[in-house]
Motif scaffolding. Structure first.
Motif, PDB file in Angstrom:
ATOM      1  N   ALA A  53       7.837   4.235 -10.660  1.00  0.00           N
ATOM      2  CA  ALA A  53       7.077   3.269 -11.605  1.00  0.00           C
ATOM      3  C   ALA A  53       7.494   1.927 -11.219  1.00  0.00           C
ATOM      4  CB  ALA A  53       7.751   3.439 -12.982  1.00  0.00           C
ATOM      5  N   GLU A  54       8.592   1.439 -10.487  1.00  0.00           N
ATOM      6  CA  GLU A  54       8.977   0.050 -10.174  1.00  0.00           C
ATOM      7  C   GLU A  54       7.838  -0.089  -9.021  1.00  0.00           C
ATOM      8  OE1 GLU A  54      12.850  -0.272  -8.722  1.00  0.00           O
ATOM      9  OE2 GLU A  54      12.403  -2.119  -7.972  1.00  0.00           O
ATOM     10  N   PRO A  55       7.335  -1.245  -9.114  1.00  0.00           N
ATOM     11  CA  PRO A  55       6.169  -1.890  -8.199  1.00  0.00           C
ATOM     12  C   PRO A  55       6.893  -1.969  -6.845  1.00  0.00           C
ATOM     13  CG  PRO A  55       5.995  -3.193 -10.091  1.00  0.00           C
ATOM     14  CD  PRO A  55       7.253  -2.294 -10.167  1.00  0.00           C
TER      15      PRO A  55
ATOM     16  N   LEU B 122      -0.806   1.490  -3.966  1.00  0.00           N
ATOM     17  CA  LEU B 122       0.143   1.418  -5.139  1.00  0.00           C
ATOM     18  C   LEU B 122      -0.477   0.113  -5.946  1.00  0.00           C
ATOM     19  CD1 LEU B 122       3.455   1.045  -2.915  1.00  0.00           C
ATOM     20  CD2 LEU B 122       2.611   2.959  -4.030  1.00  0.00           C
ATOM     21  N   GLN B 123      -1.064  -0.633  -5.200  1.00  0.00           N
ATOM     22  CA  GLN B 123      -1.621  -1.720  -6.102  1.00  0.00           C
ATOM     23  C   GLN B 123      -2.798  -1.267  -7.046  1.00  0.00           C
ATOM     24  OE1 GLN B 123      -3.077  -5.049  -3.746  1.00  0.00           O
ATOM     25  NE2 GLN B 123      -2.799  -6.668  -5.432  1.00  0.00           N
ATOM     26  N   ALA B 124      -3.533  -0.780  -6.469  1.00  0.00           N
ATOM     27  CA  ALA B 124      -4.798   0.169  -7.240  1.00  0.00           C
ATOM     28  C   ALA B 124      -4.138   0.925  -8.450  1.00  0.00           C
ATOM     29  CB  ALA B 124      -5.631   0.757  -6.352  1.00  0.00           C
ATOM     30  N   SER B 125      -3.101   1.619  -8.193  1.00  0.00           N
ATOM     31  CA  SER B 125      -2.545   2.599  -9.199  1.00  0.00           C
ATOM     32  C   SER B 125      -1.598   2.080 -10.129  1.00  0.00           C
ATOM     33  CB  SER B 125      -2.206   3.834  -8.481  1.00  0.00           C
ATOM     34  OG  SER B 125      -2.856   4.484  -7.702  1.00  0.00           O
ATOM     35  N   GLY B 126      -1.218   0.868  -9.863  1.00  0.00           N
ATOM     36  CA  GLY B 126      -0.152   0.061 -10.670  1.00  0.00           C
ATOM     37  C   GLY B 126       1.038   0.731 -10.558  1.00  0.00           C
ATOM     38  N   ALA B 127       1.548   1.035  -9.349  1.00  0.00           N
ATOM     39  CA  ALA B 127       2.808   1.716  -9.039  1.00  0.00           C
ATOM     40  C   ALA B 127       3.671   1.546  -7.898  1.00  0.00           C
ATOM     41  CB  ALA B 127       2.704   3.340  -8.850  1.00  0.00           C
ATOM     42  N   GLY B 128       4.902   1.761  -7.686  1.00  0.00           N
ATOM     43  CA  GLY B 128       5.620   1.567  -6.247  1.00  0.00           C
ATOM     44  C   GLY B 128       5.759   3.048  -5.767  1.00  0.00           C
ATOM     45  N   ALA B 129       6.573   2.791  -4.516  1.00  0.00           N
ATOM     46  CA  ALA B 129       6.914   4.063  -3.889  1.00  0.00           C
ATOM     47  C   ALA B 129       8.322   3.583  -2.955  1.00  0.00           C
ATOM     48  CB  ALA B 129       5.833   4.528  -2.708  1.00  0.00           C
ATOM     49  N   ALA B 130       8.880   4.920  -3.006  1.00  0.00           N
ATOM     50  CA  ALA B 130      10.399   4.911  -2.121  1.00  0.00           C
ATOM     51  C   ALA B 130       9.787   6.032  -1.072  1.00  0.00           C
ATOM     52  CB  ALA B 130      11.224   5.526  -2.932  1.00  0.00           C
TER      53      ALA B 130
END
Lengths: 339, 339
Positions: free
Chosen positions: B314-316, B234-242
């Motif tokens: 999109a939300e980190p 997530l950090q490397a891709s600049g994203a978040g996850a559910a």
């Protein structure tokens, strides 16, 4: 400070190191560095990758109170020395680091260690591309990568009967310093300081290794002592060697002091320092007599003194020849970590 | 037994390992193995070399009384797992080994360690091409080399908003075993035995990594716990996850026992084992929804179960979604060696 912060702060470069005019960082070969599961590396077309690993353990390879900047230098230097012995051009390295809690918390120590490591890495265009960090007794494991054109690597098994035996630089001074630091003998401050530089900040002979491609028939680096490392060449090449006692004795940089000092430093001790001292990180190599001019030119090109000390012979084993042509066998002994 | 005899007896193969029908040793890539200053390695044309290093310290990564055969297996498995996470085909490895005197003298221990290491190495066509051996507190440092076609390496930074999040195999059982061995909780013998296999003999998902080339958008191996390693993506891709709480909870192989046992194993503990357990050596990866059939086919081809557990947003940050659609944030924590 956590593991990831430690890597981020001390071992992840924000940008490529500035070229120093002597060596360009070989970043073109590195697709992906610190921060993924693997680093990606690619030798140029027609090149092989030369790989070597060395592990340094506190109390075994260095004293606990060693200058951390010198330790960073030496941890990489001993690995670059292996690339030099293969005639390989440094590309990259990985660093695995086990740190006791007090070291992991000591920012000045870590910064100095990283400074010593990166200064030498930058001088050789050698990028730190990955590694591992863990808690544990202090242990440094570096794996180094170089490139060498196909079929041009200097190997241990190429020495031919009749070849000359050469060494670079000086031998025995690192062991001289170690003995003084261990209390085995005393040295004047200036002699100790010079010898200690050799012990703590060895110079990997990378430029000489590159210059000897196509000239040397075999090569090894002198890490376990000349007799032992030349012994590896002899064993791999199925040959023996005769070494000139006088030439070998002169290889120690502290020879002027040692000759005048006498006492514990008789001629036999001086010879033993040269032949079995270890931790020298010079190159021992062989080349045909027809290549003597080329070897001297390679030494000059690399700004590294080279000395011819003997000859490869068919009879196995290592022998010493004195000024009167008398030969005495030398029982080849390398430094052995479990002996 | 000296250092050189130890290498000669336990770690230098007399001949190439016999092909087992599944994986051919990639000896064609190795010009020079153990016994010179460097090993020489060459990826095939159009291939990059993927490189990873892991260091294992006694008392930190394994118990002093661990089965040495399992230790040999695991030391290599954790490195092969990094190659798997990059979609790289194993080629070779180096082994640096610090041994206390009693281990260096223990031939049965060394033979069993080498046996475990070589069994896994042979199964993956991964040749031991060099290394280092020294005296010191028990420490194993393996550097592994794989090859991957240019531009096809699976990286951490490729996850896209809308991608599915997948994991291979099962998660949390290694931590379940570790807790029992540490006395944090008790387990029935059969549950402990199964979980202990996961702790001591992890299966690197090399075949799955290869099958996911061109399908997965990002991948990492689960060594520090799912939340932490997915967090790296997530950090490397600049994203978040559910992540679906129910799907995640089911990932632990011992779920049937844990559900019935209750007590220390409530739903929250089971989820924590899955999300933060670590030492799983499964793959966590992302792929677009259009690739679901391809991901399932890759899992079948690699004979490795794959489970879809969530989605990139999109939300980190990392969030858990329950059966009612309620989301709760998860403070992403990876295992940290210095925490």
């Amino acid at each position: 400070m956590g593991e990831f912060e430690l890597i981020e702060r001390f071992f992840k470069r924000k940008e490529a190191p500035a070229p120093d005019g002597q060596a360009q960082p070989a970043i073109h070969s590195i697709a992906l560095g610190i921060g993924d599961d693997c680093a990606l590396l690619q030798p140029k077309p027609g090149m092989q990758l030369a790989i070597s690993t060395d592990m340094l353990v506190e109390g075994r390879h260095f004293f606990a109170d060693v200058d951390p900047e010198a330790l960073g230098h030496k941890a990489l230097a001993v690995n670059l020395s292996d690339l030099a012995a293969c005639g390989a051009e440094p590309l990259a390295c990985t660093l695995a680091l086990a740190l006791p809690p007090e070291r992991a918390a000591d920012e000045a120590w870590l910064a100095a260690f990283a400074c010593g490591l990166f200064a030498l890495a930058d001088a050789h265009g050698c990028a730190l591309i990955g590694g591992d960090t863990t808690a544990g007794p202090l242990n440094l494991c570096i794996t180094v990568f170089g490139q060498v054109p196909l079929t041009q690597a200097l190997r241990r098994d190429g020495a031919q009967v009749g070849d000359d035996v050469w060494v670079s630089g000086t031998l025995g001074d690192a062991r001289l310093a170690l003995g003084a630091l261990r209390g085995e003998w005393a040295l004047p401050p200036d002699v100790l300081a010079a010898a200690r530089q050799r012990l703590e900040r060895p110079t990997p002979r990378v430029a000489l290794g590159l210059a000897l491609r196509g000239i040397a028939s075999a090569a090894a680096d002198v890490s376990d002592g000349l007799a032992g490392d030349l012994g590896h060449i002899l064993q791999a090449s199925g040959a023996g060697a005769a070494i000139d006692r006088e030439s070998a004795s002169h290889l120690i940089a502290a020879r002027a002091f040692l000759s005048s000092a006498g006492g514990p430093f008789d001629a036999e001790r001086r010879l033993t320092l040269v032949l079995t001292g270890g931790d020298d990180y010079e190159l021992v190599f062989t080349a045909p007599p027809a290549a003597r001019t080329a070897v001297q030119a390679a030494g000059e090109q690399a700004a590294t003194p080279v000395t011819r000390i003997g000859r490869i012979e068919a009879e196995p084993g290592l022998r010493l020849i004195d000024a009167h042509g008398q030969t005495t066998p030398w029982a080849a002994r390398a430094f052995d970590h479990f002996a």
